[in-house]
Write an enzyme that holds these catalytic residues in place. Structure first.
Site, PDB file in Angstrom:
ATOM      1  N   CYS A   1       0.819  -1.132   0.263  1.00 21.47           N
ATOM      2  CA  CYS A   1      -0.009  -0.192   0.054  1.00 21.47           C
ATOM      3  C   CYS A   1       0.786   1.294  -0.195  1.00 21.47           C
ATOM      4  O   CYS A   1       1.481   1.469  -1.018  1.00 21.47           O
ATOM      5  CB  CYS A   1      -0.994   0.095   1.237  1.00 21.47           C
ATOM      6  SG  CYS A   1      -2.407   1.026   0.927  1.00 21.47           S
TER       7      CYS A   1
ATOM      8  N   HIS B   1      -4.503  -4.672   0.886  1.00 22.11           N
ATOM      9  CA  HIS B   1      -4.128  -5.044   2.421  1.00 22.11           C
ATOM     10  C   HIS B   1      -4.356  -6.667   2.615  1.00 22.11           C
ATOM     11  O   HIS B   1      -5.246  -6.762   3.535  1.00 22.11           O
ATOM     12  CB  HIS B   1      -4.742  -4.282   3.630  1.00 22.11           C
ATOM     13  CG  HIS B   1      -4.055  -2.986   3.713  1.00 22.11           C
ATOM     14  ND1 HIS B   1      -2.868  -2.688   4.109  1.00 22.11           N
ATOM     15  CD2 HIS B   1      -4.511  -1.791   3.128  1.00 22.11           C
ATOM     16  CE1 HIS B   1      -2.475  -1.572   4.271  1.00 22.11           C
ATOM     17  NE2 HIS B   1      -3.737  -0.676   3.579  1.00 22.11           N
TER      18      HIS B   1
ATOM     19  N   GLU C   1      -2.801  -8.715   4.273  1.00 23.24           N
ATOM     20  CA  GLU C   1      -2.431  -9.009   5.330  1.00 23.24           C
ATOM     21  C   GLU C   1      -3.650  -8.935   6.454  1.00 23.24           C
ATOM     22  O   GLU C   1      -3.554  -9.659   7.439  1.00 23.24           O
ATOM     23  CB  GLU C   1      -1.252  -8.325   6.104  1.00 23.24           C
ATOM     24  CG  GLU C   1      -1.585  -6.957   6.561  1.00 23.24           C
ATOM     25  CD  GLU C   1      -1.655  -6.101   5.586  1.00 23.24           C
ATOM     26  OE1 GLU C   1      -1.801  -4.759   5.865  1.00 23.24           O
ATOM     27  OE2 GLU C   1      -1.788  -6.280   4.292  1.00 23.24           O
TER      28      GLU C   1
END
Length: 275
Positions: free
Chosen positions: A112, A204, A206
């Protein structure tokens, strides 16, 4: 051949630092590899002020001399994508870190804002603000297949949460970059470098199940008088913002497992060269 322990450094720039650390620990605990994570914070971010106790407890000050001990490195996102890069207090430290990672030629994963800052510094790709926040879970179209996308179907789901984007034309026309995937609305998912072990991820991946909801609440609590977009395609009950769904879990597992596989190959190739 026994699978080596993979030593990964993570520069944690996220606002919710403890949650971010737990997310990465959970992600890498669910792969087929043995991973040791070391979390860092930028020293210059706290210049002239005390480093918060929590930050000191869960991470270490960034030490470029220690990078040679690591097999790979991640720079996370940061909630500052609306700022110009020159306005970021620790941008010089980020640049020094990137320079050293390139010098060591160890695999780099930029996520990001981390991907925006690295692509701007390394390849001159410009950043611009989006008309509104890209926020929710969206299908992604594979433009060019690559090692990190292996096993992902076209249209795989991933969470996006950002106020800015990089210049697509610059990415497409740059001779050293390969665009890998975009959302169906042509927002970036990922691209990679041709000559270096550098991956730029804009979703994102994660994030865990509740992360988008937490992000919405954090922004809303900080500025309760402002209207914020709710994450799209995320809740089973979107009207009442209930029952968030972990639709990107398959992509999360595949992507990070693929990335670790490329890191293992890098370790083994370097070992062969030394022998």
């Amino acid at each position: 051949m026994a699978t080596p322990q993979i030593r990964i450094g993570i520069l944690n720039l996220m606002h919710d630092k403890l949650d971010t650390q737990k997310r990465f620990e959970r992600v890498f605990a669910n792969t087929r590899y043995q991973v040791k994570l070391t979390f860092f914070y930028p020293r210059t971010h706290y210049r002239g002020q005390a480093v918060p106790d929590l930050v000191q407890r869960i991470s270490q000050p960034l030490n470029l001399a220690r990078l040679s001990e690591l097999d790979a490195f991640i720079i996370t996102g940061a909630p500052i994508e609306q700022l110009d890069f020159s306005a970021v207090t620790y941008i010089d430290e980020i640049h020094q870190l990137i320079d050293r990672l390139v010098q060591l030629d160890i695999p780099q994963l930029y996520i990001c804002w981390g991907a925006m800052a690295a692509a701007n510094y390394l390849y001159g790709i410009e950043k611009h603000r989006l008309a509104e926040k890209l926020f929710g879970v969206f299908p992604n179209h594979i433009v060019n297949q690559g090692p990190l996308l292996a096993g992902l179907p076209d249209g795989f789901l991933a969470p996006h949460a950002r106020y800015a984007e990089l210049d697509h034309q610059q990415v497409n026309s740059h001779p050293d970059l390969i665009l890998e995937a975009t959302t169906v609305d042509n927002n970036l998912f990922s691209f990679r470098a041709r000559k270096h072990p550098q991956s730029f991820l804009f979703a994102h991946l994660e994030y865990g199940r509740a992360a988008l909801l937490k992000e919405y609440r954090r922004e809303k609590n900080a500025y309760p008088d402002r209207e914020y977009a709710k994450p799209q395609n995320y809740f089973l009950d979107p009207v009442h913002m209930r029952s968030p769904q972990f639709k990107w879990q398959p992509a999360q597992h595949i992507y990070f497992d693929n990335w670790l596989q490329t890191v293992v190959h890098d370790i083994q190739n370097k070992k062969l060269v030394k022998e």
